[in-house]
Design a protein around this motif. Structure first.
Motif, PDB file in Angstrom:
ATOM      1  N   CYS A 286      44.044  59.441  25.166  1.00 18.06           N
ATOM      2  CA  CYS A 286      43.240  58.222  25.227  1.00 18.06           C
ATOM      3  C   CYS A 286      42.592  58.085  26.597  1.00 18.06           C
ATOM      4  O   CYS A 286      43.248  58.221  27.632  1.00 18.06           O
ATOM      5  N   ARG A 287      41.309  57.767  26.625  1.00 19.97           N
ATOM      6  CA  ARG A 287      40.569  57.663  27.879  1.00 19.97           C
ATOM      7  C   ARG A 287      41.075  56.519  28.747  1.00 19.97           C
ATOM      8  O   ARG A 287      40.966  56.560  29.966  1.00 19.97           O
ATOM      9  N   PHE A 288      41.597  55.480  28.106  1.00 18.29           N
ATOM     10  CA  PHE A 288      42.054  54.316  28.850  1.00 18.29           C
ATOM     11  C   PHE A 288      43.521  54.411  29.250  1.00 18.29           C
ATOM     12  O   PHE A 288      44.009  53.592  30.035  1.00 18.29           O
ATOM     13  N   ALA A 289      44.233  55.400  28.761  1.00 22.41           N
ATOM     14  CA  ALA A 289      45.687  55.473  28.953  1.00 22.41           C
ATOM     15  C   ALA A 289      46.132  55.344  30.411  1.00 22.41           C
ATOM     16  O   ALA A 289      47.101  54.633  30.693  1.00 22.41           O
ATOM     17  N   PRO A 290      45.487  56.007  31.396  1.00 29.90           N
ATOM     18  CA  PRO A 290      45.973  55.896  32.775  1.00 29.90           C
ATOM     19  C   PRO A 290      45.964  54.467  33.331  1.00 29.90           C
ATOM     20  O   PRO A 290      46.688  54.169  34.285  1.00 29.90           O
ATOM     21  N   ARG A 291      45.165  53.564  32.746  1.00 27.10           N
ATOM     22  CA  ARG A 291      45.062  52.183  33.227  1.00 27.10           C
ATOM     23  C   ARG A 291      45.761  51.197  32.297  1.00 27.10           C
ATOM     24  O   ARG A 291      45.747  50.000  32.567  1.00 27.10           O
ATOM     25  N   CYS A 292      46.343  51.684  31.215  1.00 31.18           N
ATOM     26  CA  CYS A 292      46.823  50.825  30.148  1.00 31.18           C
ATOM     27  C   CYS A 292      48.275  50.410  30.373  1.00 31.18           C
ATOM     28  O   CYS A 292      49.154  51.250  30.582  1.00 31.18           O
ATOM     29  N   GLU A 293      48.532  49.103  30.278  1.00 29.14           N
ATOM     30  CA  GLU A 293      49.890  48.588  30.437  1.00 29.14           C
ATOM     31  C   GLU A 293      50.784  48.932  29.240  1.00 29.14           C
ATOM     32  O   GLU A 293      52.009  48.896  29.346  1.00 29.14           O
ATOM     33  N   ALA A 294      50.174  49.256  28.095  1.00 29.93           N
ATOM     34  CA  ALA A 294      50.942  49.499  26.872  1.00 29.93           C
ATOM     35  C   ALA A 294      51.065  50.992  26.547  1.00 29.93           C
ATOM     36  O   ALA A 294      51.515  51.352  25.467  1.00 29.93           O
ATOM     37  N   ARG A 295      50.700  51.878  27.482  1.00 30.23           N
ATOM     38  CA  ARG A 295      50.671  53.306  27.161  1.00 30.23           C
ATOM     39  C   ARG A 295      52.081  53.873  26.957  1.00 30.23           C
ATOM     40  O   ARG A 295      53.056  53.389  27.527  1.00 30.23           O
ATOM     41  N   THR A 296      52.137  54.924  26.144  1.00 34.62           N
ATOM     42  CA  THR A 296      53.353  55.705  25.940  1.00 34.62           C
ATOM     43  C   THR A 296      52.979  57.169  26.066  1.00 34.62           C
ATOM     44  O   THR A 296      51.793  57.521  26.200  1.00 34.62           O
ATOM     45  N   GLU A 297      53.935  58.049  26.003  1.00 31.13           N
ATOM     46  CA  GLU A 297      53.656  59.486  26.072  1.00 31.13           C
ATOM     47  C   GLU A 297      52.729  59.920  24.939  1.00 31.13           C
ATOM     48  O   GLU A 297      51.898  60.816  25.108  1.00 31.13           O
ATOM     49  N   ALA A 298      52.866  59.277  23.784  1.00 26.53           N
ATOM     50  CA  ALA A 298      52.038  59.644  22.637  1.00 26.53           C
ATOM     51  C   ALA A 298      50.555  59.396  22.896  1.00 26.53           C
ATOM     52  O   ALA A 298      49.694  60.053  22.292  1.00 26.53           O
ATOM     53  N   CYS A 299      50.244  58.473  23.803  1.00 26.37           N
ATOM     54  CA  CYS A 299      48.849  58.156  24.103  1.00 26.37           C
ATOM     55  C   CYS A 299      48.138  59.317  24.786  1.00 26.37           C
ATOM     56  O   CYS A 299      46.904  59.393  24.779  1.00 26.37           O
ATOM     57  N   GLU A 300      48.895  60.214  25.404  1.00 28.40           N
ATOM     58  CA  GLU A 300      48.307  61.331  26.134  1.00 28.40           C
ATOM     59  C   GLU A 300      48.261  62.606  25.302  1.00 28.40           C
ATOM     60  O   GLU A 300      47.779  63.635  25.763  1.00 28.40           O
ATOM     61  N   ALA A 301      48.738  62.533  24.054  1.00 29.20           N
ATOM     62  CA  ALA A 301      48.811  63.735  23.217  1.00 29.20           C
ATOM     63  C   ALA A 301      47.442  64.132  22.668  1.00 29.20           C
ATOM     64  O   ALA A 301      47.170  65.313  22.446  1.00 29.20           O
ATOM     65  N   GLY A 302      46.600  63.186  22.438  1.00 21.68           N
ATOM     66  CA  GLY A 302      45.272  63.461  21.901  1.00 21.68           C
ATOM     67  C   GLY A 302      44.480  62.176  21.813  1.00 21.68           C
ATOM     68  O   GLY A 302      45.050  61.074  21.781  1.00 21.68           O
ATOM     69  N   GLU A 303      43.152  62.284  21.768  1.00 27.13           N
ATOM     70  CA  GLU A 303      42.330  61.085  21.712  1.00 27.13           C
ATOM     71  C   GLU A 303      42.508  60.397  20.360  1.00 27.13           C
ATOM     72  O   GLU A 303      42.411  61.049  19.309  1.00 27.13           O
TER      73      GLU A 303
END
Length: 327
Positions: A286-303
């Motif tokens: 996810c493009r927003f993941a580095p700034r996202c308060e709700a991110r998890t590891e799954a957010c970085e697996a693919g867009e």
């Protein structure tokens, strides 16, 4: 079923770079606009809002390559030549540009600039066009229009110059008014006046409105539907009132929390940490993941894929649920 006035399907814009991979600045954006409907496009600087706007009227730089589809009343605009697009610009889609002082010709009287479209497209003489120009000046609330018609841009205030830009966009009675950050350089009072003028014109004429802004307050005031862009991609789309009440994407929620408002003494306004990433170095997933308060590891697996939550509400987020709830 009646086709929408404007339909954008999977629009992508790439900028060619000699010896390098093309740079994608707008990626897979789709939306529709009905007659009389108002759509807001919102996002921080660098989100691709202005480039998307320019693509709709064929004013992208020469090294830009577009794919997807942009249909106006069923007619494909992408790939059309300048001659065909000149019949669209002004006559079908009128555009209010971001900075009126650079959009207006400093060496031409404002009345002549408003009349130019009437002269070129309608074949009127400048004297024959003058009554229509006066009518437009009065419609956008220029005081003492008969005197101001012969003024130069530098003799007018920022708010008056923006009104001239609106008059130019309206001169040929377009089906769509495309406003790119029309209130950015104006103070709050003048900003409200400009938005009121635009809303009034939309109601009177029945034209569609696409309002581009980084200011969620402007979008909230003036539009029925809202499209949220981030780093060239759409992250959420739906009815403006619903997205403001229950945003389903953390980025939309962050923009809402960051809106200026009165706070208790000592409390600081919320800000989204970091900034929009350069398009040459997008993060994985996810493009927003580095700034996202709700991110998890799954957010970085693919867009995340774009998906519909309910009728008229779409989102790009793996954690979004119908009703705007994040798990």
């Amino acid at each position: 079923m009646t086709a929408p006035l404007l339909r954008v399907d999977h629009l992508a814009i790439d900028i060619a770079r000699p010896g390098q991979t093309p740079l994608r600045i707008v990626d897979d954006v789709s939306f529709e606009l009905e007659r009389g409907q108002t759509l807001g496009i919102v996002g921080e600087s660098g989100s691709g809002k202005s480039m998307l706007s320019l693509a709709l009227i064929g004013l992208l730089p020469r090294n830009a390559v577009t794919t997807g589809s942009v249909r106006l009343d069923g007619q494909e605009l992408l790939g059309q030549g300048d001659r065909a697009l000149c019949r669209v610009r002004g006559q079908r889609i009128g555009m209010i540009f971001q900075e009126p002082m650079t959009a207006l010709n400093p060496g031409m009287r404002v009345g002549d600039q408003i009349a130019e479209g009437l002269v070129r497209a309608k074949g009127l003489s400048r004297s024959a066009a003058r009554p229509r120009v006066l009518e437009l000046l009065e419609r956008v609330r220029i005081p003492d229009a008969r005197r101001r018609i012969d003024a130069y841009p530098h003799e007018m205030s920022g708010g008056q110059r923006q009104r001239i830009g609106i008059a130019i966009a309206l001169a040929l009675e377009p089906d769509i008014l495309l406003a790119d950050e029309p209130t950015t350089a104006l103070d709050v009072t003048v900003q409200a006046e400009i938005l009121d003028i635009v809303a009034e014109l939309v109601r009177e004429t029945g034209m569609g409105l696409i309002l581009v802004s980084h200011d969620l307050g402007v979008i909230a005031r003036a539009t029925e539907r809202m499209l949220v862009l981030y780093a060239g991609a759409r992250l959420e789309e739906g009815r403006t009132a619903e997205l403001l009440r229950r945003p389903a994407n953390p980025y939309t929620a962050g923009l809402l929390k960051a809106m200026p408002r009165r706070l208790p003494q000592g409390e600081r306004l919320f800000t989204i940490p970091g900034g929009v990433p350069p398009l040459t170095a997008l993060p994985p997933g996810c493009r927003f993941a580095p700034r996202c308060e709700a991110r998890t590891e799954a957010c970085e697996a693919g867009e995340p894929a774009w998906r519909r939550l309910d009728e008229g509400h779409g989102v790009r987020c793996i954690r979004a649920e119908a009703g705007g709830v994040l798990r």
